[in-house]
Design a protein around this motif. Structure first.
Motif, PDB file in Angstrom:
ATOM      1  N   CYS A 258       1.939  26.367  53.149  1.00 17.77           N
ATOM      2  CA  CYS A 258       2.137  27.425  54.147  1.00 17.77           C
ATOM      3  C   CYS A 258       3.521  28.035  54.024  1.00 17.77           C
ATOM      4  O   CYS A 258       3.669  29.188  53.682  1.00 17.77           O
ATOM      5  CB  CYS A 258       1.920  26.876  55.546  1.00 17.77           C
ATOM      6  SG  CYS A 258       0.224  26.452  55.855  1.00 17.77           S
ATOM      7  N   PHE A 259       4.538  27.231  54.335  1.00 14.95           N
ATOM      8  CA  PHE A 259       5.881  27.800  54.274  1.00 14.95           C
ATOM      9  C   PHE A 259       6.355  27.950  52.828  1.00 14.95           C
ATOM     10  O   PHE A 259       7.049  28.894  52.487  1.00 14.95           O
ATOM     11  CB  PHE A 259       6.854  26.939  55.071  1.00 14.95           C
ATOM     12  CG  PHE A 259       6.746  27.154  56.542  1.00 14.95           C
ATOM     13  CD1 PHE A 259       7.446  28.171  57.150  1.00 14.95           C
ATOM     14  CD2 PHE A 259       5.912  26.366  57.311  1.00 14.95           C
ATOM     15  CE1 PHE A 259       7.344  28.390  58.510  1.00 14.95           C
ATOM     16  CE2 PHE A 259       5.796  26.582  58.670  1.00 14.95           C
ATOM     17  CZ  PHE A 259       6.518  27.584  59.261  1.00 14.95           C
ATOM     18  N   GLY A 260       5.976  26.996  51.995  1.00 20.14           N
ATOM     19  CA  GLY A 260       6.312  27.118  50.582  1.00 20.14           C
ATOM     20  C   GLY A 260       7.663  26.523  50.256  1.00 20.14           C
ATOM     21  O   GLY A 260       8.621  26.638  51.026  1.00 20.14           O
ATOM     22  N   ALA A 261       7.722  25.880  49.092  1.00 20.98           N
ATOM     23  CA  ALA A 261       8.947  25.190  48.713  1.00 20.98           C
ATOM     24  C   ALA A 261      10.096  26.164  48.499  1.00 20.98           C
ATOM     25  O   ALA A 261      11.251  25.842  48.762  1.00 20.98           O
ATOM     26  CB  ALA A 261       8.705  24.373  47.451  1.00 20.98           C
ATOM     27  N   SER A 262       9.783  27.379  48.038  1.00 19.91           N
ATOM     28  CA  SER A 262      10.887  28.280  47.675  1.00 19.91           C
ATOM     29  C   SER A 262      11.683  28.705  48.896  1.00 19.91           C
ATOM     30  O   SER A 262      12.889  28.946  48.807  1.00 19.91           O
ATOM     31  CB  SER A 262      10.328  29.502  46.951  1.00 19.91           C
ATOM     32  OG  SER A 262       9.368  30.111  47.781  1.00 19.91           O
ATOM     33  N   LEU A 263      11.019  28.805  50.056  1.00 17.85           N
ATOM     34  CA  LEU A 263      11.736  29.189  51.276  1.00 17.85           C
ATOM     35  C   LEU A 263      12.676  28.075  51.721  1.00 17.85           C
ATOM     36  O   LEU A 263      13.769  28.323  52.226  1.00 17.85           O
ATOM     37  CB  LEU A 263      10.738  29.498  52.390  1.00 17.85           C
ATOM     38  CG  LEU A 263      11.327  29.704  53.794  1.00 17.85           C
ATOM     39  CD1 LEU A 263      12.097  31.001  53.855  1.00 17.85           C
ATOM     40  CD2 LEU A 263      10.249  29.691  54.851  1.00 17.85           C
ATOM     41  N   LEU A 264      12.218  26.826  51.509  1.00 12.56           N
ATOM     42  CA  LEU A 264      12.902  25.707  52.148  1.00 12.56           C
ATOM     43  C   LEU A 264      13.886  24.998  51.240  1.00 12.56           C
ATOM     44  O   LEU A 264      14.843  24.383  51.721  1.00 12.56           O
ATOM     45  CB  LEU A 264      11.869  24.695  52.640  1.00 12.56           C
ATOM     46  CG  LEU A 264      10.805  25.281  53.565  1.00 12.56           C
ATOM     47  CD1 LEU A 264       9.640  24.333  53.700  1.00 12.56           C
ATOM     48  CD2 LEU A 264      11.417  25.559  54.909  1.00 12.56           C
ATOM     49  N   ALA A 265      13.653  25.058  49.923  1.00 10.81           N
ATOM     50  CA  ALA A 265      14.434  24.206  49.014  1.00 10.81           C
ATOM     51  C   ALA A 265      15.920  24.487  49.184  1.00 10.81           C
ATOM     52  O   ALA A 265      16.365  25.629  49.163  1.00 10.81           O
ATOM     53  CB  ALA A 265      14.006  24.452  47.582  1.00 10.81           C
ATOM     54  N   PRO A 318       7.168  19.118  42.844  1.00 11.50           N
ATOM     55  CA  PRO A 318       5.847  18.598  42.469  1.00 11.50           C
ATOM     56  C   PRO A 318       5.862  17.080  42.350  1.00 11.50           C
ATOM     57  O   PRO A 318       4.891  16.414  42.748  1.00 11.50           O
ATOM     58  CB  PRO A 318       5.579  19.257  41.116  1.00 11.50           C
ATOM     59  CG  PRO A 318       6.385  20.507  41.145  1.00 11.50           C
ATOM     60  CD  PRO A 318       7.594  20.218  41.970  1.00 11.50           C
ATOM     61  N   ALA A 319       6.967  16.536  41.838  1.00  9.63           N
ATOM     62  CA  ALA A 319       7.047  15.083  41.736  1.00  9.63           C
ATOM     63  C   ALA A 319       7.006  14.457  43.123  1.00  9.63           C
ATOM     64  O   ALA A 319       6.393  13.395  43.313  1.00  9.63           O
ATOM     65  CB  ALA A 319       8.330  14.691  41.013  1.00  9.63           C
ATOM     66  N   GLY A 320       7.641  15.116  44.090  1.00  9.41           N
ATOM     67  CA  GLY A 320       7.608  14.605  45.450  1.00  9.41           C
ATOM     68  C   GLY A 320       6.195  14.628  46.002  1.00  9.41           C
ATOM     69  O   GLY A 320       5.751  13.669  46.630  1.00  9.41           O
ATOM     70  N   LEU A 321       5.472  15.701  45.757  1.00 10.17           N
ATOM     71  CA  LEU A 321       4.088  15.791  46.197  1.00 10.17           C
ATOM     72  C   LEU A 321       3.244  14.681  45.588  1.00 10.17           C
ATOM     73  O   LEU A 321       2.454  14.019  46.271  1.00 10.17           O
ATOM     74  CB  LEU A 321       3.521  17.149  45.785  1.00 10.17           C
ATOM     75  CG  LEU A 321       2.059  17.357  46.147  1.00 10.17           C
ATOM     76  CD1 LEU A 321       1.947  18.171  47.396  1.00 10.17           C
ATOM     77  CD2 LEU A 321       1.314  18.017  45.024  1.00 10.17           C
ATOM     78  N   ARG A 322       3.497  14.451  44.307  1.00 11.11           N
ATOM     79  CA  ARG A 322       2.753  13.408  43.604  1.00 11.11           C
ATOM     80  C   ARG A 322       3.049  12.054  44.235  1.00 11.11           C
ATOM     81  O   ARG A 322       2.139  11.257  44.511  1.00 11.11           O
ATOM     82  CB  ARG A 322       3.217  13.436  42.149  1.00 11.11           C
ATOM     83  CG  ARG A 322       2.309  12.773  41.193  1.00 11.11           C
ATOM     84  CD  ARG A 322       2.815  13.047  39.767  1.00 11.11           C
ATOM     85  NE  ARG A 322       1.972  12.353  38.830  1.00 11.11           N
ATOM     86  CZ  ARG A 322       2.053  11.061  38.598  1.00 11.11           C
ATOM     87  NH1 ARG A 322       2.969  10.354  39.225  1.00 11.11           N
ATOM     88  NH2 ARG A 322       1.230  10.488  37.753  1.00 11.11           N
ATOM     89  N   ALA A 323       4.334  11.803  44.496  1.00 10.36           N
ATOM     90  CA  ALA A 323       4.722  10.527  45.088  1.00 10.36           C
ATOM     91  C   ALA A 323       4.117  10.373  46.473  1.00 10.36           C
ATOM     92  O   ALA A 323       3.658   9.288  46.854  1.00 10.36           O
ATOM     93  CB  ALA A 323       6.239  10.440  45.169  1.00 10.36           C
ATOM     94  N   ALA A 478      -0.039  19.489  39.353  1.00 12.75           N
ATOM     95  CA  ALA A 478      -0.061  20.627  38.435  1.00 12.75           C
ATOM     96  C   ALA A 478      -0.253  21.945  39.182  1.00 12.75           C
ATOM     97  O   ALA A 478       0.009  23.011  38.637  1.00 12.75           O
ATOM     98  CB  ALA A 478      -1.186  20.449  37.422  1.00 12.75           C
ATOM     99  N   LEU A 479      -0.744  21.875  40.446  1.00 13.08           N
ATOM    100  CA  LEU A 479      -0.969  23.113  41.188  1.00 13.08           C
ATOM    101  C   LEU A 479       0.332  23.813  41.555  1.00 13.08           C
ATOM    102  O   LEU A 479       0.327  24.992  41.884  1.00 13.08           O
ATOM    103  CB  LEU A 479      -1.728  22.812  42.478  1.00 13.08           C
ATOM    104  CG  LEU A 479      -3.215  22.523  42.373  1.00 13.08           C
ATOM    105  CD1 LEU A 479      -3.771  22.171  43.736  1.00 13.08           C
ATOM    106  CD2 LEU A 479      -3.934  23.742  41.836  1.00 13.08           C
ATOM    107  N   TYR A 480       1.436  23.057  41.565  1.00 14.86           N
ATOM    108  CA  TYR A 480       2.654  23.631  42.156  1.00 14.86           C
ATOM    109  C   TYR A 480       3.720  23.947  41.114  1.00 14.86           C
ATOM    110  O   TYR A 480       3.727  23.375  40.055  1.00 14.86           O
ATOM    111  CB  TYR A 480       3.209  22.650  43.206  1.00 14.86           C
ATOM    112  CG  TYR A 480       2.240  22.513  44.338  1.00 14.86           C
ATOM    113  CD1 TYR A 480       2.270  23.387  45.405  1.00 14.86           C
ATOM    114  CD2 TYR A 480       1.227  21.567  44.280  1.00 14.86           C
ATOM    115  CE1 TYR A 480       1.345  23.296  46.414  1.00 14.86           C
ATOM    116  CE2 TYR A 480       0.293  21.470  45.277  1.00 14.86           C
ATOM    117  CZ  TYR A 480       0.354  22.330  46.355  1.00 14.86           C
ATOM    118  OH  TYR A 480      -0.571  22.255  47.355  1.00 14.86           O
TER     119      TYR A 480
END
Lengths: 480, 175, 495
Positions: A258-265, A318-323, A478-480
């Motif tokens: 929803c918010f997306g990693a690019s906004l928050l990183a 993506p690694a965080g999502l995987r974890a 892989a989706l991200y």
């Protein structure tokens, strides 16, 4: 088509009270959950299904469902665990009253968990998130005494109140022009961002805390230990797997889709989320060491293990999502076995507090073996499952490498040390101490042992044969 | 704001002052009769205002006879007068209702002080909750048994109270 | 003129005549008569709404008497008015069906006809508020509504209800006085009473900048007067008594119809007479926002500390009126749409709470305290389920209309400046949390074990039917929110 397994569960749950005899009811519930699980697994493994809108409530909000690589992991987990815990519950619930009601709501909860996981879009997720809260309420207050009613009200206040924060995000996203369905990488259009980043980040943080309430994120974490007054199958399945993972899953969707990693990183909101998760990890670990009641101790352990997930999510890679997904699956398997063992101790010998556990190794050797195995795994001893997930989390954190991530990694390591204390203490007591009064051999019957054995196997297996899990997780990352 | 303007609009000014007096009496006075009087003041002030606005000096009353064929501009507007009449009817009916309520309240509580009445009414309700429990059909059918039923249910309530004390936030009174 | 354009006038007339008829009929006859008339009005208002929606949505002016527009009196109606009329007749019908048992039991046989007389009179007043295009006519029927509502409160003739009725009268008369003064001043300023010419004059005044102070005073007087009457927060002191002292149908009618009548009138005046810009210039919208926010919070706090089920429900009205006024204060289109949607949802769910709550109380022995009510929902599961559905709608949980109105209010708030939006969203979340604390607590108590033995197991199919219909309405307003909202938007455009 996607909804058939869930509808089977809902219809089955409503039909449960029609059965008068215990045996018939048990067979029926087992049949329904097995059927639903089989259908679900078949549907989910068949491949991705793009989001489809079923019902439009207002121009901005619609109900829709999808299958993708992310919720496939969650769906497969519950499809595996639900029949097992139903089987376990048949034996456990023989000691409690009001069985028909229990199984009705238990089966209904399965349906709603599936719907929640299948949701496409934050609105649908929110709908079934609230439904899941309400449908599990009668399970929490199952004993119907003052304590469980208070725990139920507490649970409602925390989770519905938390969801109200999620509602804010839902409205803000919709009005800012985000698409109604999930989009990997964020559904907010780029033109909505300029000048409003900090407002959106603030809303994200509120919603993260709000949906995190179900995953017992600090400051909304105190309902979970109190809710362990519920019967063990509920504590095990709902408060270690389905409901709390739904919270973490909602946070994951909220963050990545929803918010997306690019906004928050790299923003303050990310740092705040990471620090909240790290704080919860420490809080949960310390409280677990202090707690003397076995089920509540495990509940505190759940609190901080869930924050592992939230921490990995807040890493935004993506690694965080995987974890996070890895932890979602493996923690579910480990914690449900621990709770099943604790429930078995409680039912067979009435052992609830730590001193009661002394010397249980002699009277219930098989159950204790399962407990010790799961405990070792949860502390993170290498070949077992828990190690894999901790490894993933730490390596994801080190990849990010900001100070907040380092703090979180430190909290993970510290909590692992504390885990040795609070998990191995009962294990040592069970094996090496003498019982206060010698008890006969009292391992439970096959209905409890089969789930326990299968779960023990599933705790060992990923360490030696990680391919299936890895392929699932890789597809999601892989989706991200 | 010069004095002349005030003098020119004396009727309006008087109406607004009267309205204020009526409003404060209606709101703040504890005596029910005074409240009713305040209400009458308030409405009368509005009618005064309306009537004074509707009157245009030098024009005739809007009664058209067959003999005279004066133009419409020779008459004052009849509508404000009509509104005042309607308003008076409404005001009278409201006054009647409030007075009848006052009579009933006085018969029951022997006071005209609204604050005391409200307090007494609450105590009244608190006392009668138990006694008035079984209402409606059962009361008529069961006749004398109603009292026994009330006693039984009261006893049950006492038995229950121990168990229910454990419920979340037992009842509190709001005052 | 097609025949169906006569429906509004004849429905008002029919209710006025029915009031006279009911007063001379025996109770059973009055009961049947009033139900039949309400059902008829529901049917025809619904038909009218459909016809108006399909005829392109232009409003219809219905001339009363012989004088044309700027002088005469007229009705004006579009799809929204017809929908509101249908909603009000539906809720009233359900209230009378569900409360029938209580009315029969409570007062002597001769008085039930009077109750129906009052209800008919109230409906006539309500429908004239909805349909009339003349400010003074609205005032007259406003007072008729207040009078009949007061009579409904004191119908029980207990000390408590008499005292509540008196307090109701006092504050409502303050409201009427302010409203009337505003109307008279406005008439003085413009020389019109019909809303459209009034609106045109006000618009030209606003453009020229003349009489700005007077206009502000007028807007404030009318708005505050109607706020007092519809029990917005700081003027709510009479609500907890008035909405809980009467018989169950009285409570339901008062909380879900009477206060809504005033709100509809206010909405009409805001839209047709003042227009939104003068309101914003006079800052009355900020005043309303402030009242609405504090009402949402303090109403809920009052409900949390209330001593019994009915009182709690009455207090929650204060909070819910705050929701509606939040929508009003958020401005045209989105805010008004949210306010109207919530008005409808609240009318259904609040009356359902009162009606099914009364049934539960009856099953548990008549006490209103939570202790006495423990387990009541298990004795009467139908009413328990209905009550729970309504409570869910109040909290705004999924699959009830309450959630939709919350979403609408949130979206509308985001159309305003950032501080307003932030506070509104925050208050919405806080109010949800508080609602959980009392509504779901009460639901837990109602469904918890306790009080299992019941003296009576009286069956009341009419009440079950009415409550079921209301509960269905609460759920369907979620499922069919989309077409409903379209109809409301279309009606609002022609309002």
């Amino acid at each position: 088509m996607l909804l058939i397994p869930a509808l089977v569960c809902l219809a089955g749950g409503l039909a449960v009270p029609l059965f008068r005899s215990r045996a018939g009811r048990s067979r029926f519930v087992l049949l329904v959950t097995l059927l639903a699980s089989a259908l679900l697994a078949a549907l989910v493994l068949r491949g991705d299904t793009p989001g489809r809108t079923l019902l439009r409530i207002t121009p901005l909000f619609a109900v829709g469902f999808r299958v993708d690589a992310v919720n496939r992991v969650f769906l497969l987990l519950i499809a595996f665990l639900w029949p097992l815990s139903s089987l376990y519950a048949f034996e456990y619930m023989a000691h409690e009253e009001r069985e028909p009601r229990f199984f009705a709501f238990y089966t209904l909860a399965y349906g709603f968990t599936q719907l929640l996981a299948l949701a496409d879009g934050l609105f649908t997720l929110y709908l079934f998130y609230e439904c899941l809260t309400l449908i599990t309420l009668p399970l929490v207050t199952h004993r119907e005494d003052g304590e469980s009613l208070r725990a139920g009200l507490n649970y409602l206040t925390y989770t519905v109140g938390g969801a109200a924060l999620g509602l804010i995000a839902l409205v803000v996203l919709a009005v800012s022009g985000a698409s109604g369905s999930f989009v990997p990488g964020g559904s907010l259009p780029a033109e909505a961002l300029p000048g409003r980043e900090d407002f959106l980040r603030g809303v994200f943080l509120l919603a993260f805390i709000g949906f995190g309430s179900k995953a017992a994120l600090f400051p909304l974490s105190f309902w979970l230990p109190r809710a362990s007054v519920a019967p063990t199958p509920v504590t095990a399945l709902l408060h270690a797997v389905a409901v709390v993972n739904a919270g973490a899953f909602a946070c994951l969707r909220l963050t990545f889709d929803c918010f997306g990693a690019s906004l928050l990183a790299g923003s303050w909101a990310q740092a705040a989320a990471v620090l909240l998760a790290a704080g919860t990890i420490l809080l949960g670990a310390v409280m677990a060491v202090r707690e003397r009641h076995l089920k509540r101790r495990l509940a505190w352990s759940t609190v901080y293990n869930l924050s592992y997930m939230l921490f990995s999510v807040a890493l935004l890679t993506p690694a965080g999502l995987r974890a996070a997904l890895c932890q979602l699956v493996l923690h579910g398997l480990m914690k449900i076995s621990l709770f099943f063992c604790a429930g078995a101790f409680q039912v067979r010998l009435g052992a609830e507090y730590l001193p009661d556990l002394r010397g249980l190794g002699r009277s219930m050797p098989r159950t204790v073996a399962c407990f010790v195995l799961a405990a070792l795994s949860l502390t993170g001893i290498p070949p077992l499952a828990g190690f894999l997930s901790k490894w993933n989390i730490l390596s994801a954190a080190l990849q990010v490498g900001t100070w907040a991530a380092w703090t979180g990694a430190g909290a993970v390591i510290l909590s692992s040390v504390l885990a040795c204390v609070y998990l191995l203490e009962p294990a040592v007591q069970m094996i090496f101490q003498h019982p206060s009064s010698p008890a006969p051999r009292s391992d439970p019957s096959w209905r409890m042992m089969v789930p326990l054995a299968l779960l023990a196997l599933s705790v060992i297996l990923p360490g030696f044969w990680p391919e299936p899990l890895r392929s699932l997780l890789d597809a999601a990352a892989a989706l991200y | 704001m010069d004095l002349q303007a005030l003098l020119d609009n004396r009727a309006e000014a008087a109406a607004i002052i009267l309205f204020g007096i009526g409003l404060t009496t209606l709101l703040l006075h504890r005596n029910l009769l005074k409240k009713v009087i305040g209400f009458s003041f308030m409405d009368s002030a509005i009618f005064l205002f309306l009537a004074s606005e509707g009157y245009i000096s030098g024009r005739a009353a809007p009664i058209q006879s067959a003999a005279s064929d004066l133009p419409a501009s020779a008459f004052i507007n009849p509508l404000p007068a009509g509104l005042v009449l309607t308003g008076i009817v409404v005001s009278v009916s409201v006054t009647a209702l409030m007075l009848s309520l006052t009579v009933r309240l006085y018969e029951r509580f022997h006071t005209l002080d609204l604050d005391r009445i409200v307090r007494l009414a609450r105590e009244d309700a608190a006392v009668s909750v138990g006694a008035a429990a079984p209402v409606g059909k059962a009361e008529r059918k069961a006749g004398t048994n109603a009292d026994a039923g009330a006693a039984v249910s009261a006893g049950k309530a006492e038995q229950k109270s121990e168990k229910d004390a454990a419920l979340p936030d037992p009842e509190r009174r709001d005052r | 003129m097609p025949w169906w354009q006569n429906i509004p006038f004849f429905s008002v007339l029919l209710f006025l005549l029915s009031a006279a008829v009911c007063s001379v009929l025996p109770p059973a006859g009055a009961r049947r008569w009033s139900r039949a008339v309400l059902a008829l009005c529901l049917l025809f208002s619904g038909l009218l709404a459909v016809l108006l929606l399909h005829s392109g949505g232009a409003p219809v002016h219905y001339r009363m008497g012989h004088f044309p527009a700027p002088w005469g009196n007229e009705l004006r109606f579009g799809a929204l008015e017809a929908l509101l009329a249908a909603l009000f007749s539906f809720v009233m019908l359900c209230a009378l069906l569900a409360g029938g048992g209580e009315l029969r039991g409570r007062a002597g046989l001769s008085r039930e006809s009077l109750y129906h007389t009052l209800c008919m009179l109230l409906m006539a007043a309500l429908l004239s508020q909805v349909y009339s295009n003349d400010l003074f006519t609205c005032y007259v029927f406003l007072e008729i509504m207040t009078l009949s509502a007061c009579a409904l409160i004191v119908y029980r003739n207990s000390g408590r209800s008499l005292a509540a009725g008196m307090r109701y009268m006092v504050l409502n008369m303050v409201g009427s006085g302010l409203f009337l003064l505003g109307v008279v001043l406005l008439y003085d300023l413009t020389g019109h009473l019909l809303m459209e010419p009034l609106g045109a004059s006000v618009a030209s005044l606003a453009v020229s900048g003349a009489y700005r102070r007077s206009l502000t005073v007028i807007i404030a007087l009318i708005t505050v007067g109607l706020c007092v009457k519809s029990a917005l927060f700081p003027f709510h002191t009479w609500v907890p008594d008035a909405y809980s002292a009467g018989a169950a149908p009285s409570n339901a009618i008062l909380s879900s119809l009477v206060s809504k009548g005033y709100i509809v009138l206010l909405l009409k005046i805001l839209l047709r007479v003042f227009g939104w810009n003068p309101v914003v210039l006079s800052r009355v919208d900020l005043l309303l926002l402030l009242f609405a926010w504090s009402g949402m919070v303090f109403g809920s706090l009052g409900a949390i500390s209330a001593s019994g089920l009915t009182r709690m429900t009455a207090w929650s009205s204060v909070a819910q009126i705050g929701y509606i006024f939040l929508g009003l204060a958020l401005g045209p289109a989105e805010g008004f749409r949210a306010a109207l949607f919530h008005l409808a949802v609240h009318a259904c769910s609040k009356s359902l709470l009162f009606l099914s709550g009364a049934k539960l109380r009856e099953a548990a022995g008549g006490g209103d305290g939570f202790r006495a009510l423990a387990g009541a929902a298990r004795l009467r599961p139908v009413f328990g389920v209905c009550w729970t559905a309504a409570a869910f709608s109040m909290v705004g949980l999924p699959f009830t209309g309450g959630l939709v109105s919350k979403l609408l209010l949130g979206s509308a708030a985001l159309g305003r400046s950032l501080p307003v939006a932030a506070v509104s969203l925050g208050v919405l979340a806080l109010s949800t949390l508080l609602n959980v604390r009392y509504f779901l607590r009460a639901a837990l108590i109602l469904w918890s074990p306790g009080n299992v033995a019941s003296a009576r197991s009286g069956r009341d199919p009419a009440a079950a039917l009415a409550c079921g219909a209301l509960a269905l309405a609460v759920v369907l307003s979620f499922v069919f929110a989309s077409p409903l909202l379209e109809a409301v938007s279309a009606g609002l455009a022609a309002f």
